[in-house]
Write a protein that holds these residues in place. Structure first.
Motif, PDB file in Angstrom:
ATOM      1  N   GLN A  71       0.836  -1.201   0.000  1.00 45.51           N
ATOM      2  CA  GLN A  71       0.000   0.000   0.000  1.00 45.51           C
ATOM      3  C   GLN A  71       0.875   1.257   0.000  1.00 45.51           C
ATOM      4  OE1 GLN A  71      -3.313  -0.527  -0.608  1.00 45.51           O
ATOM      5  NE2 GLN A  71      -2.467  -2.602  -0.608  1.00 45.51           N
ATOM      6  N   ARG A  72       1.965   1.227   0.760  1.00 44.42           N
ATOM      7  CA  ARG A  72       2.884   2.374   0.792  1.00 44.42           C
ATOM      8  C   ARG A  72       3.537   2.584  -0.569  1.00 44.42           C
ATOM      9  NH1 ARG A  72       4.053   0.948   6.729  1.00 44.42           N
ATOM     10  NH2 ARG A  72       2.827   2.596   7.725  1.00 44.42           N
ATOM     11  N   THR A  73       3.929   1.492  -1.206  1.00 47.79           N
ATOM     12  CA  THR A  73       4.526   1.588  -2.550  1.00 47.79           C
ATOM     13  C   THR A  73       3.504   2.125  -3.546  1.00 47.79           C
ATOM     14  OG1 THR A  73       6.038  -0.234  -2.085  1.00 47.79           O
ATOM     15  CG2 THR A  73       5.625   0.258  -4.405  1.00 47.79           C
ATOM     16  N   PHE A  74       2.293   1.588  -3.497  1.00 50.65           N
ATOM     17  CA  PHE A  74       1.240   2.058  -4.405  1.00 50.65           C
ATOM     18  C   PHE A  74       0.978   3.545  -4.205  1.00 50.65           C
ATOM     19  CE2 PHE A  74      -0.839  -2.426  -4.162  1.00 50.65           C
ATOM     20  CZ  PHE A  74       0.151  -2.932  -4.997  1.00 50.65           C
ATOM     21  N   TYR A  75       0.982   4.002  -2.940  1.00 47.25           N
ATOM     22  CA  TYR A  75       0.735   5.413  -2.635  1.00 47.25           C
ATOM     23  C   TYR A  75       1.845   6.278  -3.226  1.00 47.25           C
ATOM     24  CZ  TYR A  75       0.177   9.730  -0.013  1.00 47.25           C
ATOM     25  OH  TYR A  75       0.020  11.056   0.331  1.00 47.25           O
TER      26      TYR A  75
ATOM     27  N   GLY B  31       2.401   7.813 -11.149  1.00 48.22           N
ATOM     28  CA  GLY B  31       2.584   6.466 -11.696  1.00 48.22           C
ATOM     29  C   GLY B  31       1.287   5.696 -11.752  1.00 48.22           C
ATOM     30  N   SER B  32       1.380   4.453 -11.381  1.00 48.62           N
ATOM     31  CA  SER B  32       0.258   3.529 -11.537  1.00 48.62           C
ATOM     32  C   SER B  32      -0.952   3.928 -10.692  1.00 48.62           C
ATOM     33  CB  SER B  32       0.700   2.116 -11.148  1.00 48.62           C
ATOM     34  OG  SER B  32       0.936   2.061  -9.765  1.00 48.62           O
ATOM     35  N   ASN B  33      -2.076   3.351 -11.065  1.00 54.03           N
ATOM     36  CA  ASN B  33      -3.328   3.614 -10.347  1.00 54.03           C
ATOM     37  C   ASN B  33      -3.733   2.385  -9.543  1.00 54.03           C
ATOM     38  OD1 ASN B  33      -3.936   1.967 -12.464  1.00 54.03           O
ATOM     39  ND2 ASN B  33      -5.710   3.119 -13.157  1.00 54.03           N
ATOM     40  N   GLN B  34      -2.770   1.783  -8.842  1.00 48.52           N
ATOM     41  CA  GLN B  34      -3.052   0.579  -8.069  1.00 48.52           C
ATOM     42  C   GLN B  34      -3.717   0.895  -6.735  1.00 48.52           C
ATOM     43  OE1 GLN B  34       1.069  -0.835  -8.582  1.00 48.52           O
ATOM     44  NE2 GLN B  34       0.122  -2.785  -9.098  1.00 48.52           N
ATOM     45  N   ILE B  35      -3.833   2.158  -6.416  1.00 47.67           N
ATOM     46  CA  ILE B  35      -4.528   2.564  -5.201  1.00 47.67           C
ATOM     47  C   ILE B  35      -5.454   3.725  -5.560  1.00 47.67           C
ATOM     48  CG2 ILE B  35      -2.715   4.147  -4.417  1.00 47.67           C
ATOM     49  CD1 ILE B  35      -3.351   3.104  -1.537  1.00 47.67           C
ATOM     50  N   THR B  36      -6.646   3.713  -5.000  1.00 47.98           N
ATOM     51  CA  THR B  36      -7.633   4.745  -5.325  1.00 47.98           C
ATOM     52  C   THR B  36      -7.594   5.862  -4.283  1.00 47.98           C
ATOM     53  OG1 THR B  36      -9.361   3.682  -4.018  1.00 47.98           O
ATOM     54  CG2 THR B  36      -9.162   3.003  -6.344  1.00 47.98           C
ATOM     55  N   PRO B  37      -8.075   7.037  -4.643  1.00 47.97           N
ATOM     56  CA  PRO B  37      -8.159   8.124  -3.659  1.00 47.97           C
ATOM     57  C   PRO B  37      -9.000   7.738  -2.435  1.00 47.97           C
ATOM     58  CG  PRO B  37      -8.482   8.994  -5.869  1.00 47.97           C
ATOM     59  CD  PRO B  37      -8.447   7.492  -5.990  1.00 47.97           C
ATOM     60  N   GLU B  38     -10.017   6.921  -2.640  1.00 41.09           N
ATOM     61  CA  GLU B  38     -10.860   6.481  -1.518  1.00 41.09           C
ATOM     62  C   GLU B  38     -10.060   5.626  -0.543  1.00 41.09           C
ATOM     63  OE1 GLU B  38     -11.724   6.049  -4.776  1.00 41.09           O
ATOM     64  OE2 GLU B  38     -13.258   7.606  -4.929  1.00 41.09           O
TER      65      GLU B  38
END
Length: 114
Positions: free
Chosen positions: A86-90, A97-104
């Protein structure tokens, strides 16, 4: 199911070879779309389960600093790796970069004190 319908239709009505291929391809495309939707629902469910584990972890430890490894059988066994992801995705999200995590999801994690 769509493939079976296409096959039944082909048995009852004579279609040209191109028409039959077109129907079969459409059925495959629809099946792929359904599989993608199911996998996204599964991912959302998995994320919710891991988020709840993080909530439980915070209640016990009063922080979200989860070790990468826990003993096998622990309630938090895979949580450390998930938190790291999750930290990497953020970071990737913030850097465009990637959209592996959503704003929600970012909001939910931030409200938890992530």
């Amino acid at each position: 199911k769509l493939l079976k319908e296409a096959q039944r239709y082909l048995e009852g009505v004579k279609l040209t070879h191109n028409e039959a291929l077109k129907r079969k391809n459409q059925a495959h495309k629809q099946a792929k779309k359904i599989n993608i939707l199911v996998s996204k629902m599964d991912e959302s469910k998995k994320w919710s389960i891991m988020y709840q584990k993080l909530v439980n972890y915070k209640k016990i430890h009063e922080n979200c600093i989860v070790p990468q490894k826990y003993s096998t059988g622990s309630e938090f066994n895979s949580l450390g790796r998930w938190v790291g992801n999750q930290r990497t995705f953020y970071k990737n999200y913030k850097n465009g970069g990637s959209n592996q995590i959503t704003p929600e999801r970012i909001k939910a994690l931030n409200e938890l004190g992530f």
